[in-house]
Write a protein that holds these residues in place. Structure first.
Motif, PDB file in Angstrom:
ATOM      1  N   LYS A 184     -34.161 -20.281 -55.492  1.00 15.24           N
ATOM      2  CA  LYS A 184     -33.187 -20.226 -54.408  1.00 15.24           C
ATOM      3  C   LYS A 184     -32.270 -19.020 -54.623  1.00 15.24           C
ATOM      4  CE  LYS A 184     -33.854 -24.149 -52.011  1.00 15.24           C
ATOM      5  NZ  LYS A 184     -33.834 -24.297 -50.540  1.00 15.24           N
ATOM      6  N   ARG A 185     -31.330 -18.826 -53.697  1.00 15.96           N
ATOM      7  CA  ARG A 185     -30.404 -17.709 -53.798  1.00 15.96           C
ATOM      8  C   ARG A 185     -28.959 -18.200 -53.702  1.00 15.96           C
ATOM      9  NH1 ARG A 185     -32.640 -12.636 -53.561  1.00 15.96           N
ATOM     10  NH2 ARG A 185     -34.889 -12.595 -53.145  1.00 15.96           N
ATOM     11  N   ILE A 186     -28.044 -17.356 -54.160  1.00 15.17           N
ATOM     12  CA  ILE A 186     -26.625 -17.709 -54.141  1.00 15.17           C
ATOM     13  C   ILE A 186     -26.184 -18.140 -52.746  1.00 15.17           C
ATOM     14  CG2 ILE A 186     -24.307 -16.683 -54.217  1.00 15.17           C
ATOM     15  CD1 ILE A 186     -25.142 -17.400 -56.962  1.00 15.17           C
ATOM     16  N   GLY A 187     -26.675 -17.455 -51.725  1.00 17.36           N
ATOM     17  CA  GLY A 187     -26.298 -17.786 -50.355  1.00 17.36           C
ATOM     18  C   GLY A 187     -26.698 -19.182 -49.930  1.00 17.36           C
ATOM     19  N   ASP A 188     -27.758 -19.725 -50.533  1.00 22.43           N
ATOM     20  CA  ASP A 188     -28.194 -21.084 -50.198  1.00 22.43           C
ATOM     21  C   ASP A 188     -27.154 -22.108 -50.635  1.00 22.43           C
ATOM     22  OD1 ASP A 188     -30.726 -20.323 -49.108  1.00 22.43           O
ATOM     23  OD2 ASP A 188     -31.482 -20.042 -51.146  1.00 22.43           O
ATOM     24  N   ILE A 189     -26.516 -21.866 -51.785  1.00 21.14           N
ATOM     25  CA  ILE A 189     -25.466 -22.767 -52.271  1.00 21.14           C
ATOM     26  C   ILE A 189     -24.286 -22.749 -51.301  1.00 21.14           C
ATOM     27  CG2 ILE A 189     -23.806 -23.195 -54.126  1.00 21.14           C
ATOM     28  CD1 ILE A 189     -25.855 -21.900 -56.062  1.00 21.14           C
ATOM     29  N   ILE A 245     -22.638 -25.798 -48.608  1.00 20.53           N
ATOM     30  CA  ILE A 245     -21.236 -26.230 -48.683  1.00 20.53           C
ATOM     31  C   ILE A 245     -20.510 -25.935 -47.378  1.00 20.53           C
ATOM     32  CG2 ILE A 245     -19.031 -25.772 -49.827  1.00 20.53           C
ATOM     33  CD1 ILE A 245     -20.711 -25.237 -52.410  1.00 20.53           C
ATOM     34  N   GLN A 246     -20.697 -24.736 -46.867  1.00 21.20           N
ATOM     35  CA  GLN A 246     -20.007 -24.311 -45.654  1.00 21.20           C
ATOM     36  C   GLN A 246     -20.354 -25.187 -44.456  1.00 21.20           C
ATOM     37  OE1 GLN A 246     -20.952 -20.313 -44.473  1.00 21.20           O
ATOM     38  NE2 GLN A 246     -19.642 -20.360 -42.663  1.00 21.20           N
ATOM     39  N   VAL A 247     -21.631 -25.396 -44.226  1.00 25.23           N
ATOM     40  CA  VAL A 247     -22.065 -26.140 -43.036  1.00 25.23           C
ATOM     41  C   VAL A 247     -21.545 -27.568 -43.086  1.00 25.23           C
ATOM     42  CG1 VAL A 247     -24.087 -27.106 -41.877  1.00 25.23           C
ATOM     43  CG2 VAL A 247     -24.069 -24.710 -42.569  1.00 25.23           C
ATOM     44  N   ASN A 261     -18.894 -28.823 -44.498  1.00 27.41           N
ATOM     45  CA  ASN A 261     -17.462 -28.918 -44.252  1.00 27.41           C
ATOM     46  C   ASN A 261     -17.070 -28.483 -42.853  1.00 27.41           C
ATOM     47  OD1 ASN A 261     -16.032 -29.775 -46.855  1.00 27.41           O
ATOM     48  ND2 ASN A 261     -17.482 -28.250 -47.601  1.00 27.41           N
ATOM     49  N   GLU A 262     -17.670 -27.423 -42.380  1.00 30.40           N
ATOM     50  CA  GLU A 262     -17.317 -26.950 -41.041  1.00 30.40           C
ATOM     51  C   GLU A 262     -17.778 -27.911 -39.963  1.00 30.40           C
ATOM     52  OE1 GLU A 262     -18.642 -22.887 -40.743  1.00 30.40           O
ATOM     53  OE2 GLU A 262     -16.890 -22.147 -41.867  1.00 30.40           O
ATOM     54  N   ASN A 263     -18.829 -28.679 -40.221  1.00 33.01           N
ATOM     55  CA  ASN A 263     -19.253 -29.707 -39.268  1.00 33.01           C
ATOM     56  C   ASN A 263     -18.195 -30.789 -39.082  1.00 33.01           C
ATOM     57  OD1 ASN A 263     -21.691 -28.537 -38.628  1.00 33.01           O
ATOM     58  ND2 ASN A 263     -22.912 -29.789 -40.021  1.00 33.01           N
ATOM     59  N   GLN A 264     -17.317 -30.928 -40.071  1.00 28.26           N
ATOM     60  CA  GLN A 264     -16.203 -31.881 -39.966  1.00 28.26           C
ATOM     61  C   GLN A 264     -14.918 -31.220 -39.457  1.00 28.26           C
ATOM     62  OE1 GLN A 264     -16.227 -35.294 -40.635  1.00 28.26           O
ATOM     63  NE2 GLN A 264     -18.446 -35.018 -40.689  1.00 28.26           N
ATOM     64  N   GLY A 265     -15.005 -29.921 -39.155  1.00 30.29           N
ATOM     65  CA  GLY A 265     -13.850 -29.205 -38.634  1.00 30.29           C
ATOM     66  C   GLY A 265     -12.907 -28.671 -39.694  1.00 30.29           C
ATOM     67  N   PHE A 266     -13.350 -28.646 -40.951  1.00 33.87           N
ATOM     68  CA  PHE A 266     -12.491 -28.191 -42.037  1.00 33.87           C
ATOM     69  C   PHE A 266     -12.663 -26.703 -42.299  1.00 33.87           C
ATOM     70  CE2 PHE A 266     -13.214 -32.747 -43.620  1.00 33.87           C
ATOM     71  CZ  PHE A 266     -12.093 -33.214 -42.931  1.00 33.87           C
ATOM     72  N   GLY A 267     -11.636 -26.099 -42.919  1.00 32.69           N
ATOM     73  CA  GLY A 267     -11.648 -24.667 -43.209  1.00 32.69           C
ATOM     74  C   GLY A 267     -12.160 -24.387 -44.604  1.00 32.69           C
ATOM     75  N   VAL A 268     -13.175 -23.541 -44.700  1.00 38.97           N
ATOM     76  CA  VAL A 268     -13.763 -23.174 -45.991  1.00 38.97           C
ATOM     77  C   VAL A 268     -13.082 -21.895 -46.487  1.00 38.97           C
ATOM     78  CG1 VAL A 268     -15.882 -22.560 -47.213  1.00 38.97           C
ATOM     79  CG2 VAL A 268     -15.956 -24.219 -45.333  1.00 38.97           C
ATOM     80  N   VAL A 269     -12.368 -22.001 -47.594  1.00 40.14           N
ATOM     81  CA  VAL A 269     -11.606 -20.859 -48.128  1.00 40.14           C
ATOM     82  C   VAL A 269     -12.554 -19.709 -48.466  1.00 40.14           C
ATOM     83  CG1 VAL A 269     -10.125 -20.085 -50.022  1.00 40.14           C
ATOM     84  CG2 VAL A 269      -9.773 -22.347 -48.996  1.00 40.14           C
ATOM     85  N   ARG A 270     -12.193 -18.510 -48.034  1.00 37.61           N
ATOM     86  CA  ARG A 270     -13.009 -17.317 -48.298  1.00 37.61           C
ATOM     87  C   ARG A 270     -12.451 -16.465 -49.442  1.00 37.61           C
ATOM     88  NH1 ARG A 270     -15.155 -19.803 -44.373  1.00 37.61           N
ATOM     89  NH2 ARG A 270     -16.532 -18.788 -42.863  1.00 37.61           N
ATOM     90  N   ASN A 308     -18.351 -20.286 -51.421  1.00 34.27           N
ATOM     91  CA  ASN A 308     -18.590 -21.572 -50.765  1.00 34.27           C
ATOM     92  C   ASN A 308     -18.990 -21.394 -49.307  1.00 34.27           C
ATOM     93  OD1 ASN A 308     -17.795 -23.290 -53.038  1.00 34.27           O
ATOM     94  ND2 ASN A 308     -15.779 -22.364 -52.729  1.00 34.27           N
ATOM     95  N   TYR A 309     -19.506 -20.239 -48.994  1.00 36.91           N
ATOM     96  CA  TYR A 309     -19.995 -19.904 -47.655  1.00 36.91           C
ATOM     97  C   TYR A 309     -21.133 -18.907 -47.839  1.00 36.91           C
ATOM     98  CZ  TYR A 309     -17.171 -15.819 -48.688  1.00 36.91           C
ATOM     99  OH  TYR A 309     -16.645 -14.721 -49.293  1.00 36.91           O
ATOM    100  N   GLY A 310     -21.958 -18.763 -46.830  1.00 33.76           N
ATOM    101  CA  GLY A 310     -23.042 -17.789 -46.963  1.00 33.76           C
ATOM    102  C   GLY A 310     -24.180 -18.052 -45.999  1.00 33.76           C
ATOM    103  N   ARG A 311     -25.192 -17.221 -46.100  1.00 33.91           N
ATOM    104  CA  ARG A 311     -26.390 -17.350 -45.267  1.00 33.91           C
ATOM    105  C   ARG A 311     -27.564 -17.801 -46.131  1.00 33.91           C
ATOM    106  NH1 ARG A 311     -28.498 -13.069 -43.959  1.00 33.91           N
ATOM    107  NH2 ARG A 311     -27.222 -11.570 -45.128  1.00 33.91           N
ATOM    108  N   LYS A 312     -28.401 -18.634 -45.563  1.00 36.71           N
ATOM    109  CA  LYS A 312     -29.616 -19.056 -46.269  1.00 36.71           C
ATOM    110  C   LYS A 312     -30.433 -17.830 -46.663  1.00 36.71           C
ATOM    111  CE  LYS A 312     -30.767 -23.653 -44.486  1.00 36.71           C
ATOM    112  NZ  LYS A 312     -31.786 -24.408 -43.702  1.00 36.71           N
ATOM    113  N   GLY A 313     -30.965 -17.848 -47.866  1.00 36.00           N
ATOM    114  CA  GLY A 313     -31.864 -16.778 -48.295  1.00 36.00           C
ATOM    115  C   GLY A 313     -31.184 -15.475 -48.632  1.00 36.00           C
ATOM    116  N   SER A 314     -29.850 -15.479 -48.718  1.00 33.66           N
ATOM    117  CA  SER A 314     -29.128 -14.233 -49.011  1.00 33.66           C
ATOM    118  C   SER A 314     -28.576 -14.281 -50.435  1.00 33.66           C
ATOM    119  CB  SER A 314     -27.983 -14.035 -48.027  1.00 33.66           C
ATOM    120  OG  SER A 314     -26.983 -15.019 -48.227  1.00 33.66           O
TER     121      SER A 314
END
Length: 266
Positions: A141-146, A150-152, A154-163, A182-188
């Motif tokens: 896997k890649r770092i972006g998968d992690i 996490i991002q999806v 939390n954001e599905n619940q309307g919460f803010g993911v710290v950048r 704690n945010y990213g794109r799959k496969g990145s």
């Protein structure tokens, strides 16, 4: 530089990580309204020293305390103080230890007394997202998968993911490469290889994702004053399934036995 650990080094790191877990369990036994975070700092420091280790955070880049206590709208890096905890507070306790030359570093958020359903959901969602991120921490896997997992969640619940703050590699230094957002794109991002040890640590805000530094130059607060939650595990990349070096079990056991702590979100 990415530093991969030998199997022997991973076992030493597990000892450090588990000492953090047991330190947090000691904190969970005594947390209550009216207690100061300075008292928590003293308890944790003594427990770490009694176990032939030293606190990672003390004097790290000038940090003046032994552990980090972040209350309510403080995301991370809160100073222990003489201010008393109150019913309805949430507190992230972040602990680091150095034993056998290696760091352990992880965190847990506690709920003191009764809070709103929204805060209970924030704590549950953040904690659940940590384990969703860990599921992605495997060879191939890649770092972006992690970060994506996490991002999806939390954001599905309307919460803010710290950048502005991220997880990190861990080893003989407390902060090693790579950064683990704690945010990213799959496969990145970087390809994950066996025996990379990382600290995965969702920092999730009830409201906006944006933060600012307090006047002390350390504490990071939410811009809207709404609560923030922080959970963290030390994780070793393996084939098929990640190896979690730290352990929430003793913390959760102590938490459930403490009548001052709210575990109703379990």
């Amino acid at each position: 530089m990415i530093l991969y650990k030998t199997n022997e080094e991973v076992e030493l790191m597990k000892i450090s990580a588990l000492l953090v877990s047991h330190t947090l369990a000691e904190v969970a036994k005594v947390l209550k309204p009216g207690m100061t975070t300075l008292a928590i700092d003293k308890l944790a420091n003594e427990f770490i020293l009694d176990n032939q280790a030293v606190p990672s955070f003390y004097n790290f880049n000038g940090f003046p305390h032994h552990i980090i206590t972040s209350v309510n709208d403080v995301v991370v890096h809160g100073f222990p103080s003489k201010e008393e905890l109150r019913d309805g507070d949430i507190i992230s306790v972040d602990v680091g230890t150095i034993k056998n030359g290696f760091h352990g570093d992880h965190a847990y958020t506690f709920i003191i007394g009764e809070v709103s359903k929204e805060i209970l959901n924030l704590v549950k969602t953040t904690k659940d997202s940590l384990f969703l991120g860990i599921k992605e921490a495997v060879v191939g896997k890649r770092i972006g998968d992690i970060g994506y997992a996490i991002q999806v969640h939390n954001e599905n619940q309307g919460f803010g993911v710290v950048r502005d703050l991220v997880g990190h590699g861990l080893g003989k230094d407390m902060h090693e490469d790579p950064q683990v957002p704690n945010y990213g794109r799959k496969g990145s991002g970087m390809l994950l290889r066996e025996n990379l040890v990382i600290a995965i640590e969702p920092m999730i805000n009830m409201g906006k994702k944006d933060v600012f530094f307090d006047d002390d130059g350390w504490a990071v607060r939410t811009v809207d004053g709404l609560p923030s939650v922080h959970f963290e595990h030390d994780v070793c990349i393996k084939k098929g399934e990640a190896l979690i070096l730290s352990d929430y079990s003793p913390i959760e056991s102590a938490e459930k036995l403490n009548i001052n702590l709210n575990t109703s979100y379990y």
